[in-house]
Design a protein around this motif. Structure first.
Motif, short mmCIF file in Angstrom:
data_model
loop_
_atom_site.label_atom_id
_atom_site.label_comp_id
_atom_site.label_asym_id
_atom_site.label_seq_id
_atom_site.Cartn_x
_atom_site.Cartn_y
_atom_site.Cartn_z
N GLU A 48 0.83 -1.21 0.00
CA GLU A 48 0.00 0.00 0.00
C GLU A 48 0.86 1.26 0.00
N ILE A 66 1.77 1.84 -3.55
CA ILE A 66 0.61 2.38 -4.26
C ILE A 66 0.49 3.88 -3.98
N HIS A 67 0.66 4.25 -2.71
CA HIS A 67 0.59 5.68 -2.34
C HIS A 67 1.63 6.49 -3.10
N ARG A 108 -9.95 -1.86 1.31
CA ARG A 108 -8.53 -1.77 1.02
C ARG A 108 -8.02 -3.16 0.65
N PRO A 109 -7.12 -3.27 -0.32
CA PRO A 109 -6.47 -2.17 -1.05
C PRO A 109 -7.18 -1.82 -2.36
N PRO A 164 -7.48 2.24 -2.89
CA PRO A 164 -6.26 2.88 -3.40
C PRO A 164 -5.88 2.41 -4.80
#
Length: 297
Positions: free
Chosen positions: A3, A6-7, A127-128, A131
């Protein structure tokens, strides 16, 4: 870690949009815009005002784009009687004035405290998946902007922009209206920046005037210069490189057991050091502008 990556990728895509926007201005049209961050801020505050008045995200996009277009036209009108250097200073001044207004007009912008609680665009997804959906949207916007910029600069219009950048007097003698070209370029760039700001606001879920400081503009400039001014791919490469370097600064801090305040200092060092290094030793950037062809990236 997944994650987190991904951010970082989402932020890189959003800054990639901003870098493409600035590259269209400075890399092709020769417009030295030091107020780029305020075009981004129009998108963020469009989202926050729509949220505060319960108007919905579509209204937020419309407000953000409308605000950005107004600022773009104002920038263009400022540049009619100013040289490139003075125009750049004027855009910086206008951006700072608008940031101060956002900092003080509490009834509209939330003032210094900003506006929080802005809903996620895909908040209903677990999530995920949420995102990932945001990343998909950001990638789609980035690819669409890349395609649009490539189409524009690969046409006769792009040649007109380059002529304005290199030989403005020759462009005038050939019948080009420089005021119109500047206004059109700024408006296209403003829409891209506003879309980036809108998605950023709904991703971070907070909007405040501290997001619009001048150092953010120079971060975007660093991305364009390091990646390669005048090349769309270069602008994207610069944005991704800088964002991933920024993301891993805290890991370097932990590895060397440095205090937390070193993180901000190291990021500023990356921006300033990167700018100086490329301006001195590789002015064309990582992906140089192609000479002799219509398209670049």
């Amino acid at each position: 870690m997944f994650e987190f990556l991904i951010h970082v990728a989402i932020m890189a895509c959003l800054y990639g949009l901003l870098a493409l926007s600035l590259n269209l201005q400075v890399g092709f049209a020769g417009l030295v815009n030091f107020g780029q961050v305020i075009l981004f801020g129009c998108g963020t505050y469009g989202a926050s005002i729509a949220f505060s008045h319960q108007l919905g995200p579509v209204a937020g996009i419309a407000l953000g784009v409308a605000f950005a277009l107004l600022v773009a036209v104002a920038f263009a009108r400022l540049g009619r009687n100013l040289g490139a250097d003075y125009w750049g200073i004027a855009t910086l001044a206008v951006a700072e004035v608008l940031r101060i207004l956002a900092n003080n007009e509490t009834w509209l912008t939330g003032g210094a405290q900003g506006v929080g609680g802005i809903p996620l665009l895909f908040g209903g997804m677990p999530r995920p998946a949420g995102p990932m959906a945001t990343l998909g949207l950001c990638l789609a916007l980035l690819l669409a902007a890349w395609w649009l910029c490539s189409r524009l600069t690969g046409s006769r219009y792009g040649l007109a922009l380059k002529l304005m950048r290199e030989e403005p007097q020759l462009a005038v003698s050939l019948g080009y209206d420089l005021s119109v070209l500047k206004t059109q370029t700024l408006m296209v760039a403003a829409v891209m920046a506003a879309l980036s700001g809108f998605v950023f606001a709904h991703y971070i879920t907070f909007v405040g005037p501290d997001q619009l400081v001048a150092s953010e503009t120079f971060l975007i400039w660093a991305m364009v210069i390091i990646g390669g001014s005048g090349n769309h791919l270069g602008a994207i490469v610069g944005a991704f490189l800088m964002q991933f370097l920024f993301a891993f600064v805290p890991f370097v801090k932990d590895a060397f057991q440095l205090p937390s305040e070193y993180v901000a200092a190291m990021r500023l060092t990356l921006v300033g050091g990167g700018l100086l290094a490329f301006l001195m030793w590789r002015t064309q950037g990582l992906v140089p502008e192609r000479i002799g062809g219509r398209g670049n990236g």
